[in-house]
Design an enzyme around this catalytic site. Sequence first.
Site, mmCIF file in Angstrom:
data_model
loop_
_atom_site.group_PDB
_atom_site.id
_atom_site.type_symbol
_atom_site.label_atom_id
_atom_site.label_comp_id
_atom_site.label_asym_id
_atom_site.label_seq_id
_atom_site.Cartn_x
_atom_site.Cartn_y
_atom_site.Cartn_z
ATOM 1 N N ASP A 210 -9.115 -4.989 11.560
ATOM 2 C CA ASP A 210 -8.007 -5.959 11.558
ATOM 3 C C ASP A 210 -8.071 -6.920 12.751
ATOM 4 O O ASP A 210 -7.270 -7.843 12.844
ATOM 5 C CB ASP A 210 -6.662 -5.218 11.575
ATOM 6 C CG ASP A 210 -6.506 -4.317 10.368
ATOM 7 O OD1 ASP A 210 -6.899 -4.723 9.274
ATOM 8 O OD2 ASP A 210 -5.989 -3.192 10.522
ATOM 9 N N CYS B 262 -3.720 -6.488 0.542
ATOM 10 C CA CYS B 262 -4.772 -7.511 0.605
ATOM 11 C C CYS B 262 -5.988 -7.132 -0.233
ATOM 12 O O CYS B 262 -6.384 -5.973 -0.273
ATOM 13 C CB CYS B 262 -5.194 -7.711 2.054
ATOM 14 S SG CYS B 262 -3.868 -8.383 3.051
ATOM 15 N N ARG C 157 0.817 -1.218 0.000
ATOM 16 C CA ARG C 157 0.000 0.000 0.000
ATOM 17 C C ARG C 157 0.855 1.275 0.000
ATOM 18 O O ARG C 157 0.327 2.384 -0.013
ATOM 19 C CB ARG C 157 -0.925 0.035 1.243
ATOM 20 C CG ARG C 157 -1.784 -1.176 1.448
ATOM 21 C CD ARG C 157 -2.730 -1.470 0.321
ATOM 22 N NE ARG C 157 -3.684 -0.417 0.043
ATOM 23 C CZ ARG C 157 -4.463 -0.410 -1.045
ATOM 24 N NH1 ARG C 157 -4.358 -1.389 -1.938
ATOM 25 N NH2 ARG C 157 -5.321 0.563 -1.236
HETATM 26 N N1 EPU Z 1 -11.091 4.600 1.105
HETATM 27 C C1 EPU Z 1 -11.645 5.190 -0.004
HETATM 28 N N2 EPU Z 1 -10.860 6.052 -0.735
HETATM 29 C C2 EPU Z 1 -9.574 6.325 -0.384
HETATM 30 C C3 EPU Z 1 -9.023 5.714 0.763
HETATM 31 C C4 EPU Z 1 -9.818 4.844 1.493
HETATM 32 O O1 EPU Z 1 -12.810 4.966 -0.333
HETATM 33 O O2 EPU Z 1 -8.905 7.098 -1.075
HETATM 34 C C5 EPU Z 1 -11.926 3.644 1.873
HETATM 35 C C6 EPU Z 1 -11.364 2.213 1.756
HETATM 36 O O3 EPU Z 1 -11.818 1.582 0.580
HETATM 37 C C7 EPU Z 1 -11.899 1.570 3.019
HETATM 38 C C8 EPU Z 1 -11.871 2.714 4.024
HETATM 39 O O4 EPU Z 1 -11.808 3.919 3.260
HETATM 40 O O5 EPU Z 1 -13.219 1.168 2.793
HETATM 41 C C9 EPU Z 1 -10.712 2.680 4.995
HETATM 42 O O6 EPU Z 1 -9.499 2.586 4.290
HETATM 43 P P1 EPU Z 1 -8.145 3.205 4.843
HETATM 44 O O7 EPU Z 1 -7.639 4.188 3.864
HETATM 45 O O8 EPU Z 1 -8.341 3.642 6.248
HETATM 46 O O9 EPU Z 1 -7.202 1.943 4.815
HETATM 47 P P2 EPU Z 1 -5.688 1.874 4.392
HETATM 48 O O10 EPU Z 1 -4.953 3.072 4.813
HETATM 49 O O11 EPU Z 1 -5.569 1.415 2.977
HETATM 50 C C10 EPU Z 1 -4.832 0.850 6.633
HETATM 51 C C11 EPU Z 1 -4.169 -0.426 7.015
HETATM 52 C C12 EPU Z 1 -5.181 -1.550 6.955
HETATM 53 C C13 EPU Z 1 -6.305 -1.242 7.915
HETATM 54 C C14 EPU Z 1 -6.932 0.106 7.541
HETATM 55 C C15 EPU Z 1 -8.015 0.523 8.501
HETATM 56 C C16 EPU Z 1 -1.946 -0.055 6.233
HETATM 57 C C17 EPU Z 1 -0.857 -0.426 5.301
HETATM 58 N N3 EPU Z 1 -3.088 -0.686 6.092
HETATM 59 O O12 EPU Z 1 -5.248 0.660 5.298
HETATM 60 O O13 EPU Z 1 -4.506 -2.704 7.415
HETATM 61 O O14 EPU Z 1 -7.271 -2.265 7.838
HETATM 62 O O15 EPU Z 1 -5.929 1.115 7.518
HETATM 63 O O16 EPU Z 1 -7.516 0.638 9.782
HETATM 64 O O17 EPU Z 1 -1.768 0.769 7.110
HETATM 65 C C18 EPU Z 1 -3.800 -4.903 7.336
HETATM 66 O O18 EPU Z 1 -2.852 -4.530 8.039
HETATM 67 O O19 EPU Z 1 -4.029 -6.116 7.081
HETATM 68 C C19 EPU Z 1 -4.682 -3.907 6.774
HETATM 69 C C20 EPU Z 1 -5.542 -4.150 5.805
#
Ligand code: EPU
Length: 458
Positions: free
Chosen positions: A318, A128, A104
Site C-alpha cells: 500500500d 479494489c 472486503r
Molecule cells: N490471498 C489468497 N487467498 C486468500 C486470501 C489472500 O490467495 O484467501 C492472497 C491475496 O490474493 C494477495 C495476498 O494473499 O495476493 C495478500 O492478501 P491479504 O489477504 O493479506 O489482503 P487483504 O486482507 O484482502 C488487506 C488490506 C489491503 C492490503 C493487504 C496487504 C484491508 C481491508 N485490506 O487486504 O489494503 O493491501 O491487506 O497488506 O485490510 C488498501 O487498503 O488499499 C488495501 C488493498
Amino acid sequence: MSAATEHSETRPPIAYRIRGGEPVIGQIRALGAKNFATKAMVAALLGDTPTQLLNYPAIGDVAITREMLTAIGVVLTDEEDALLIDPAGLGSACVPIPDSGSNRIPILLLGALLHRFEEVSVPVLGGCRIGERPVDFHLTAIEQFGGEVITTAEGYIARRRGRLRGAQIKLPYPSVGATETCLFLSVLAEGRSVIANAAIEPEIIELITMLRAMGAVIFTSAGREIRVEGVRRLAGTRMKILGDRIEAASWACLAGASNGDITVSGINPNNLGNFLGYFQQVGGGFELIDSDTVRFFRRTPLTPTVVETDVYPGFSTDWQQPFAIMLTQAHGISIIHETVYENRFGYLKALNILGANTQLTTHCLGGLLCRYRDANHEHSAIIVGPTPLHAEETAITIPDLRAGLAYIIAAAIARGTSLIFGVPMLERGYGDVVPRLSRMNLQIERLLAADVTASSRR
Ligand code: EPU
C-alpha cells in the site's frame, strides 16, 4: 475457490481539480487506520456488551461497514468523540449488500457471526481490483474450525452444527484478512487454536490487543505463530483506532516528491517500519517531533532504488504507489517489484500521460523470485527519472484507492492543472481530503464531475 464477482458501486460523480508545481508545506493529521477501523467494528460483534471506538475515521469504508452492521440489527451511535457499537440487537445472520457498495468486510463477518448463528450468509466482496483476491484461505479456515461453506453467485453461506472447535491452521501465505478470520473464529471456539504463518501487520497486533481487552486469551511468539485458548464469552471494550500508517507514508512521499516539508500528526512512527529506511535511502529526511508526530522533507536530491513489496515488516504494497511518484523525481532508474498483488500497477499509464517514464514487465525484477514468476502478470515496474510532470487540464481516473492518493501527489508536483476522476474510490479510504490538503499550500477543489467536464470543455 475464487472470490465471487465484485459488486459495482454507485456513488455521486465527484472530481478533484488540483493546480500543482509548488512544494507542499504544512501540517496534516493522519486519520484512524481504515484497515483497522473496519476490523474493530467486526470484532465489536463478538462482545456481548457495547464497544466504544475512538478516533474512527469518517471514510467511505467505515460507512459501508456501518450500513452492513445496521442492516443486521447492530446499533451504531455517534458519540461526541467515539462510535458506540451495541451488538445486543444482532438479529439477522443474512448480511445484505449495502446501497453504497461492498468492501472486503463481508468475508470477515462470515467467520465472526458464525459463533452467534448456525447459518450466516454474506454478499460478494468489493474493494479494489488489484488482483484476483481469492478468499480460499478464509473458507478453508472456517471448514477447519468445523463449519461448512457454500459459494454462490451472490456471496457465501457458512453453517455449523454445535460450537466451533479450535483448529491448527497453517496459512499458505501470511494473509492479513485470513489471519483476522482465524482470530475471529478461534477466540470463541472450543479449545486451543494455532495460526501458523500468520500476518503480523501493526493492524493485526492492534486487533489482538483489542480482542485481549474483550477477554480473549491470545499468545504471540517471535515467529508468525499465534496461539489462542478459546473462551466462552467476550465483553465490549473501549479502543482507540491507531493512526493510518499508509496515509502517513503517502504524506511523506508528497513532501519528498514536491520538495516540500510536511509534519504528520496522529501516527506512531514505529508503525512506519521499513518505509523510513527506504525514504531516507532515496534522499528523504524525517524528524521525530513527538511520540505521534513526524516531520518529513527532502534531505538531498532524490536517488533511485530497488523496492520489493512484501508482507510486514517488509515494504507495504500500500506504500508502493505514492513511493513510485516520488521515484519519478529521482536521478536514475528505479525498480519496484510488487510481490503481494499481481495487478497493482494500473495507475502507471496515467502517470506517463503526465510525463513520467515508466514501463511494466512480467519478470520478477529486483532479486526475489515471487509467487508470480511463472505467470503473465505485469508486476515489476521500471521508473526512469527525473521527469518533470506537467498537466493542462489533464484528466486522469483513479483505478484503485491507494493509486488515488498517488494521483494527488502526481498532480501536486505537475505544473498546471490536473482533473482527477473516480474520487469516491479514494474517499473510501481517506474521506474528503480537500479540507486537510487545503490547509497546506496545495490548490485543490472538490467539484461535481459533470461541472468539471463542462468547464474543461469550455
Ligand atoms: N490471498 C489468497 N487467498 C486468500 C486470501 C489472500 O490467495 O484467501 C492472497 C491475496 O490474493 C494477495 C495476498 O494473499 O495476493 C495478500 O492478501 P491479504 O489477504 O493479506 O489482503 P487483504 O486482507 O484482502 C488487506 C488490506 C489491503 C492490503 C493487504 C496487504 C484491508 C481491508 N485490506 O487486504 O489494503 O493491501 O491487506 O497488506 O485490510 C488498501 O487498503 O488499499 C488495501 C488493498
